[in-house]
Scaffold this active site. Structure first.
Site, PDB file in Angstrom:
ATOM      1  N   GLY A 147     -12.298  -7.950   5.990  1.00 43.73           N
ATOM      2  CA  GLY A 147     -13.173  -7.037   5.275  1.00 43.73           C
ATOM      3  C   GLY A 147     -14.609  -7.530   5.303  1.00 43.73           C
ATOM      4  N   CYS A 148     -15.532  -6.614   5.078  1.00 43.48           N
ATOM      5  CA  CYS A 148     -16.959  -6.946   5.160  1.00 43.48           C
ATOM      6  C   CYS A 148     -17.370  -7.944   4.078  1.00 43.48           C
ATOM      7  CB  CYS A 148     -17.805  -5.681   5.079  1.00 43.48           C
ATOM      8  SG  CYS A 148     -17.380  -4.572   3.729  1.00 43.48           S
ATOM      9  N   PHE A 149     -16.978  -7.680   2.831  1.00 48.48           N
ATOM     10  CA  PHE A 149     -17.300  -8.612   1.750  1.00 48.48           C
ATOM     11  C   PHE A 149     -16.643  -9.970   1.996  1.00 48.48           C
ATOM     12  CE2 PHE A 149     -17.813  -4.672  -0.910  1.00 48.48           C
ATOM     13  CZ  PHE A 149     -19.109  -4.902  -1.319  1.00 48.48           C
TER      14      PHE A 149
END
Lengths: 336, 336, 336, 336
Positions: A147-149
């Site tokens: 995921g990006c986070f």
């Protein structure tokens, strides 16, 4: 030329994959799917691609698995788990959703609100944070793209956790652009609401937390993770606050990160402060820090659709296929 | 205290009405409706209003017509025509939709795509462009509040049409903020799409065109009307291009507008150029011009939710009720 | 009518003071100054004010101190300290700069980079965080109006510090809009740079820190304070991360804040999460929280030009003059 | 590898040249200048370029003209004319400023406010609108790269002027992003002012007008040209309004543009409407139209730093050097 397919090519992740793969010299896109836009050309859905692709979206049911060498799954959470178990073992599969990132099915269900229907299949997936898991990715046939986070926070904290520098909890305050919410209009991305706004969401419950904890698991360093919607389109800016066991000079902190990432093309240590502005449309992660006494703040920033999704997916494909890792990803970030 | 109701209080027009009427000293809001949010307090839907209104949204079916003195209809196009015919004659009704603006039912159907079901009722409505129709509004019980684009263009061109200065066609290039599209998320107002964008829509077919032509009807001055979506939240900026029968000095042009609007509080002649920035959150229309030889450009700008909707609606209510026209509308525009 | 002057009326703080005071029924603006725009009408500098004020900017040297009852100083840091000592004792003075907020001259110099030239004068100033210091403000003739970041953080943390709930450090991650940097164009507020950006500045060194520490001074709860530039125009959104001595139910946390602020008009406890969007153009501070086990996050948001500057300044004037505290400040926030 | 220099590498035009040329396989950047940043690495000035260029800015006086094969001049207006006359004849020079675009020195002075000091030198420059002047550019050693507004409008109108379809005047309403104003902070690009704004500037006097008229010179079709500042960072959106001698079917209009541009890679005919969004970070120009009776609206949109400046400059270099014209420019526009 490696034959590549993209399931879910009309979401923002799929769109970014198309944009990157179109400039990849060793890849041919031979199949793309979209339930909503089946039969249309990508250029009809995203006019920026007009004229670039002589291939229409198919329905995902037409997946020609045996004719592909690499398959990207860029579907909403919950869909990849329905497709993956039936895929040929030799096919290289990179899933951009969260379906196969979390190894504990109970934890998955807690954060995603749906059951993981194929926990055995999940075991075959390597977590695709390239800089951390490169060796395992090289020999993998299944990769769960982070995921990006999670990418922003794991890369920012990994050296500190590995070396055991942190004393007590870490607080993560992570801000995202609106493209992270996908291309379906919603209340939180309505322009009159999102412009000039700033608001938190999902306290203590964001679905990227469990994949972070899988890599940064130290009971003495609990992680408080909070996400925010900021009025920008692309970008994650993550702030990490913590106390160290002892004060370190800026030089020592820099050296720690150099030791871990000094040879990484896509990770740049920033002597002053990172800014979302300077990683946009690139696969770079810029990391910087400030400290005073034993207090440390570490910042990381990336483009959520690139290193936070499609860029890292292509980076992983390059590793899996034995291509130079920077292929199609070596352009400079754009500014302004 | 005049008892006021608002049907459709949870759209942006209704929200702005609430915001203005809450500071109106001669008005009491006694009924508000919202189909989507019936039972909720406005502050639950729009947290800016938290604590301001001790009154919940009702369903529109509960309309207590006989207990109200003024009713604002802030519903989507097509709904007011279902409600209006059954309303008591003595109730003051101000409709913010397009339902009663167009006198020719065939033209209405052409532009709105639905039939006008009560053409007789329509005849009872006065077109509520206050500065042009003030006398008729004063004695009206039914007012059709103008469209935002229409207000900007009619006020900009009215003196020129009235005096017959224009030679040939007028081209209108009018740009709007995203709030004009309402509070329902849609593709054109999705933040990743709308930010940093600029695109035209509805060429030759915008539904505000017929109400403009009703007031600016000169066969020798056809009007080409084009609307654009700009990446701002509030504001209309309208540019009007034309040729005059003869060249006029800037002073003469200014004098023409002063003659028509010099005593109008809400219309300001701007010696340099108008800017959306300087009318925001106010009921003002700023008008300016530039000319060279016989070419003239006239610019007008307004806040689409104020003078373009709720502000003018309250202005009309003030006129109809005999209140000072500026009541609740006399605050300065906000900047930055 | 109280006669009011504004020194520095052409900065954003002065502009906002004008905008608020123009709707104040007990105040007459009789003198305004601007070095850059002396001789001009405010409407020539800020066209939103066109037609609203029949008074031109003077040079600050013309200050008619004896003819004023209230004087707002809205000058850049370092200027008020040159003017204040010579002002008549009976004049009510509200300084919006940082000059008189910090009681320790050494600390002032450390954070502001300039010496405090009149430490004796400083002792006469009351720190104008209205909700905390109301009683002292009521009888004050000199008020140092708080900084925008300081207001957001002090109000968010005050009950927790007062009650001693916090265990260990507090981390503050505070994001600001561009108007906080003032109306002089600069690199960090250049539109191509600031749009779509997010970046930190002044780590461990922001000048609002010392005024926060004056009110929240507990050695066992050190405060790490970090500011960020976000791509919005108006608004502060402050996040506060901490551990409590023991876990508290959401209800208990809410009750704590109600006990401190339940009767405060301008402080709203928000059951879900605050958003910059819903306090804009108002003097409100919205506060909310989320907790898990002994971890607590408290959020506060305000409009940096209102409660963070001019709004609170007028609130303080109302208290000092014995006017109802909400006068000219009781309008609802605007949205969208 | 062709050796390339850039004078003025720290403006936005120079920055974009660097970004494009870094991915050009037949070019080596061997010299870059910046008066303001001499001695610094581009990555220190524009952190997006960190790590990409092992070359520091020099002072423009160090120009090693004899060691370069191509020189881009990306200086403010008025500087190229001081440098160009002394450059070796065989050096390929592409000037991105307005200095050499206008052939009539009197007209130049009228619009630029400074004299053209070397009118003889100007005669040696070919106007670099590639699609119109390709043959002459191929053999040129001096190219005056067009302005961003001029490129948008000339390409939109050229077929219509060439074929004599237009009856009477053409009105151009052209909107630009803030990056067009350069990287020096100014009032019109101050974030609090520029966000959410829309305002006209330079009526009848924009300096791009004379270069447009040089190519579109028909006395019976006077051109009224008006520019606007819109709150976006990158992009020109130009609207062109006119009357035709007779009504044409949409099909005929499309065919006209296909006849002129059908084989052009960088010009795309758009069946619905162009949008700034879909040409960003690319060298494409999207053109579309709408018509009713004899009224025609033509829209063109481009990225002002790409096809409007650096992109077209590289396109011209490719033509001059005999490289494939799309080299380094063949990537798809980015969205979102």
């Amino acid at each position: 030329m490696v034959k590549v397919g993209i399931a879910g090519g009309s979401g923002y992740g799929g769109l970014e994959l198309l944009n990157i793969l179109l400039r990849h010299p060793q890849v041919q896109i031979t199949w793309i799917s979209s339930q909503q836009h089946a039969g249309k050309n990508p250029g009809d859905v995203y006019p920026n691609l007009r004229g670039f692709l002589n291939l229409n979206f198919s329905s995902v049911e037409t997946l020609p698995a045996s004719e592909l060498e690499v398959l990207f799954l860029a579907l909403p959470h919950g869909h990849a788990m329905k497709i993956a178990p039936a895929l040929p073992g030799e096919l290289l599969v990179i899933d951009l959703s969260g379906d196969f990132r979390v190894s504990d099915p109970a934890v998955f269900q807690q954060y995603y609100g749906i059951p993981l229907t194929c926990p055995e299949e999940q075991k075959g997936f390597v977590y695709g944070l390239t800089e951390i898991n490169r060796a395992r990715i090289r020999s993998a046939r299944r990769v769960a793209n982070p995921g990006c986070f999670a990418t922003a926070t794991i890369l920012a904290l990994y050296p500190l956790y590995q070396e055991g520098w942190i004393d007590g909890p870490v607080y993560v305050d992570s801000k995202t652009g609106s493209s992270g919410a996908g291309n379906a209009p919603a209340a939180g991305t309505h322009h009159p609401r999102r412009s000039n706004s700033l608001f938190p969401y999902k306290p203590f419950a964001h679905q990227h937390l469990p994949e972070i904890l899988q890599l940064l698991d130290r009971p003495e360093n609990p992680l408080v993770f909070q996400t925010y919607s900021a009025p920008l389109v692309r970008g994650i800016f993550a702030s990490h606050y913590m106390r160290l066991h002892k004060a370190h000079l800026p030089q020592e902190i820099c050296s720690l990160y150099q030791a871990y990432y000094g040879s990484e093309f896509f990770i740049r240590w920033v002597p002053d402060y990172p800014d979302v502005n300077f990683v946009r449309h690139s696969n770079f992660v810029d990391i910087g820090a400030a400290s005073k006494d034993d207090h440390l703040i570490v910042w990381s920033t990336l483009d959520n659709l690139q290193k936070g999704a499609a860029g890292q997916a292509v980076q992983n494909m390059n590793v899996m296929c034995g291509f130079p890792e920077q292929t199609a990803l070596d352009t400079a970030p754009t500014h302004p």
